[in-house]
Design an enzyme around this catalytic site. Structure first.
Site, PDB file in Angstrom:
ATOM      1  N   ARG A  39      -6.387  16.529   1.061  1.00 18.64           N
ATOM      2  CA  ARG A  39      -6.075  17.320   2.255  1.00 18.64           C
ATOM      3  C   ARG A  39      -4.629  17.083   2.673  1.00 18.64           C
ATOM      4  NH1 ARG A  39     -10.692  17.182   6.323  1.00 18.64           N
ATOM      5  NH2 ARG A  39     -11.659  18.376   4.658  1.00 18.64           N
TER       6      ARG A  39
ATOM      7  N   SER B 204     -17.550  19.640  12.580  1.00 16.28           N
ATOM      8  CA  SER B 204     -18.056  20.221  11.329  1.00 16.28           C
ATOM      9  C   SER B 204     -19.575  20.213  11.229  1.00 16.28           C
ATOM     10  CB  SER B 204     -17.476  19.456  10.134  1.00 16.28           C
ATOM     11  OG  SER B 204     -17.849  18.086  10.208  1.00 16.28           O
ATOM     12  N   ASP B 205     -20.221  19.328  11.963  1.00 13.30           N
ATOM     13  CA  ASP B 205     -21.688  19.226  11.856  1.00 13.30           C
ATOM     14  C   ASP B 205     -22.212  18.646  13.164  1.00 13.30           C
ATOM     15  OD1 ASP B 205     -20.223  16.891  10.452  1.00 13.30           O
ATOM     16  OD2 ASP B 205     -22.127  15.990  11.030  1.00 13.30           O
TER      17      ASP B 205
ATOM     18  N   HIS C 295       0.810  -1.231   0.000  1.00 11.47           N
ATOM     19  CA  HIS C 295       0.000   0.000   0.000  1.00 11.47           C
ATOM     20  C   HIS C 295       0.833   1.267   0.000  1.00 11.47           C
ATOM     21  CE1 HIS C 295      -1.704  -3.262   2.496  1.00 11.47           C
ATOM     22  NE2 HIS C 295      -2.644  -3.156   1.598  1.00 11.47           N
TER      23      HIS C 295
ATOM     24  N   MET D 202     -14.489   8.382  12.431  1.00 13.64           N
ATOM     25  CA  MET D 202     -14.423   7.004  11.951  1.00 13.64           C
ATOM     26  C   MET D 202     -13.041   6.368  12.034  1.00 13.64           C
ATOM     27  SD  MET D 202     -17.084   7.311   8.742  1.00 13.64           S
ATOM     28  CE  MET D 202     -17.558   5.586   8.825  1.00 13.64           C
ATOM     29  N   GLU D 203     -12.105   6.975  12.766  1.00 10.76           N
ATOM     30  CA  GLU D 203     -10.721   6.465  12.699  1.00 10.76           C
ATOM     31  C   GLU D 203      -9.970   6.372  14.028  1.00 10.76           C
ATOM     32  OE1 GLU D 203     -11.786   9.052  10.689  1.00 10.76           O
ATOM     33  OE2 GLU D 203     -12.005   7.956   8.805  1.00 10.76           O
TER      34      GLU D 203
ATOM     35  N   VAL E 212      -5.804  14.184  11.975  1.00 13.29           N
ATOM     36  CA  VAL E 212      -6.463  15.476  11.794  1.00 13.29           C
ATOM     37  C   VAL E 212      -7.668  15.253  10.897  1.00 13.29           C
ATOM     38  CG1 VAL E 212      -4.519  17.034  12.236  1.00 13.29           C
ATOM     39  CG2 VAL E 212      -4.761  16.021   9.969  1.00 13.29           C
ATOM     40  N   GLY E 213      -8.840  15.689  11.358  1.00  9.05           N
ATOM     41  CA  GLY E 213     -10.029  15.482  10.543  1.00  9.05           C
ATOM     42  C   GLY E 213     -11.214  16.192  11.146  1.00  9.05           C
TER      43      GLY E 213
ATOM     44  N   ARG F 100      -2.409   3.959  -4.850  1.00  3.71           N
ATOM     45  CA  ARG F 100      -3.864   4.204  -4.772  1.00  3.71           C
ATOM     46  C   ARG F 100      -4.214   5.679  -4.628  1.00  3.71           C
ATOM     47  NH1 ARG F 100      -7.247  -0.409  -2.663  1.00  3.71           N
ATOM     48  NH2 ARG F 100      -5.954  -2.205  -3.084  1.00  3.71           N
TER      49      ARG F 100
HETATM   50  N1  HPA Z   1     -20.158  10.745  11.394  1.00  2.00           N
HETATM   51  C1  HPA Z   1     -18.972  10.206  11.185  1.00  2.00           C
HETATM   52  N2  HPA Z   1     -17.916  10.896  10.846  1.00  2.00           N
HETATM   53  C2  HPA Z   1     -18.046  12.213  10.707  1.00  2.00           C
HETATM   54  C3  HPA Z   1     -19.256  12.844  10.917  1.00  2.00           C
HETATM   55  C4  HPA Z   1     -20.372  12.065  11.274  1.00  2.00           C
HETATM   56  O1  HPA Z   1     -21.479  12.580  11.460  1.00  2.00           O
HETATM   57  N3  HPA Z   1     -19.076  14.172  10.677  1.00  2.00           N
HETATM   58  C5  HPA Z   1     -17.785  14.349  10.354  1.00  2.00           C
HETATM   59  N4  HPA Z   1     -17.161  13.165  10.372  1.00  2.00           N
END
Ligand code: HPA
Length: 235
Positions: free
Chosen positions: A24, A204-205, A4, A181-182, A88-89, A43
């Site tokens: 990014r 972010s949300d 990879h 998710m990580e 970082v995310g 990839r």
């Molecule tokens: N779920 C999972 N990962 C994310 C989310 C979410 O709502 N927002 C930004 N990363």
């Protein structure tokens, strides 16, 4: 070289920033590092090494989710000698006290992922951040005037839940602040190999209020987050 990663031994610095998105990674390398050079392109999961304030630092994309992250993190540690890994995310918010643009420093990461849950028998492993990195990131955020919450994350294998708030309700009731998710896989592998890890996430949300970051704020917030991560990489 791995299946990879076509970097050579020595191509990565001991400190590696880990965004999910390859573009990014490119943006971080080109914007924040000096003398950045591409070290991995397999990839299109791009990896770069350059310097930050004169110290070598790498950035490697992980892709989305824990299986993909686990591959890059495992190989960065075992093949390339990475010793300090900083995700970082972005993350989703699970508590209205965390506002969009603010940062969550993941002190721990709960997860539904079998790649973390399997292998510990009756004992659920508690994936946790490195304390020194956590402290350095909290200090860097304070110095930059960025609001950073130290708290729990949940690293989910599912982005599209039919009812996300219901899925996370018991975690929310136990104070978990954000979903991404990580991080849980990163922390588990760091523990396995005795290296340092931290997840620095921009919210972010917000799943509770429905607030979302707008495009302009997204860019400046991401810059704040990268600044915190880079100072932590040097700490
Ligand atoms: N779920 C999972 N990962 C994310 C989310 C979410 O709502 N927002 C930004 N990363």
């Amino acid at each position: 070289m791995t299946p990879h990663n076509n970097a050579k031994p020595g191509d990565y610095a001991p400190a590696v920033l880990l965004p999910g998105d390859p573009l990014r990674a490119k943006w971080i390398a080109e914007t924040f590092l000096d003398d950045a050079r591409l070290v991995n392109s397999v990839r299109n999961c791009l990896g770069y090494t350059g310097t930050y304030k004169g110290t070598p630092v790498s950035v490697q994309a992980t892709g989305m989710g824990q299986p993909s992250t686990a591959i890059y993190v495992h190989e960065l540690i075992t093949t390339y000698g990475a010793r300090r890994l900083i995700r970082v995310g972005t993350c989703g918010g699970l508590n209205a006290k965390v506002k969009v643009r603010e940062v969550i420093l993941g002190i721990a990461a709960s997860t539904d992922s079998t790649i973390v849950k399997d292998g510990f028998g009756a004992y659920g492993f508690a994936p946790a951040a490195d304390f020194g990195l956590l402290r350095a990131a909290a200090e860097a955020a304070k110095a930059k005037g960025v609001v950073a919450h130290v708290g729990g994350l949940v690293s989910s294998d599912v982005f599209y839940h039919p009812d996300a708030l219901a899925a996370y309700d018991r975690l929310i009731a136990h104070g978990v602040l954000g979903v991404e998710m990580e991080a849980a896989t990163l922390y588990t592998l760091a523990a396995r190999f005795g290296v340092e890890a931290l997840a620095v996430c921009t919210m972010s949300d917000c799943l509770v209020t429905g607030d979302e970051i707008d495009a302009d704020a997204r860019q400046s917030s991401l810059s704040d987050m990268i600044g915190i991560a880079l100072e932590t990489a040097l700490a």
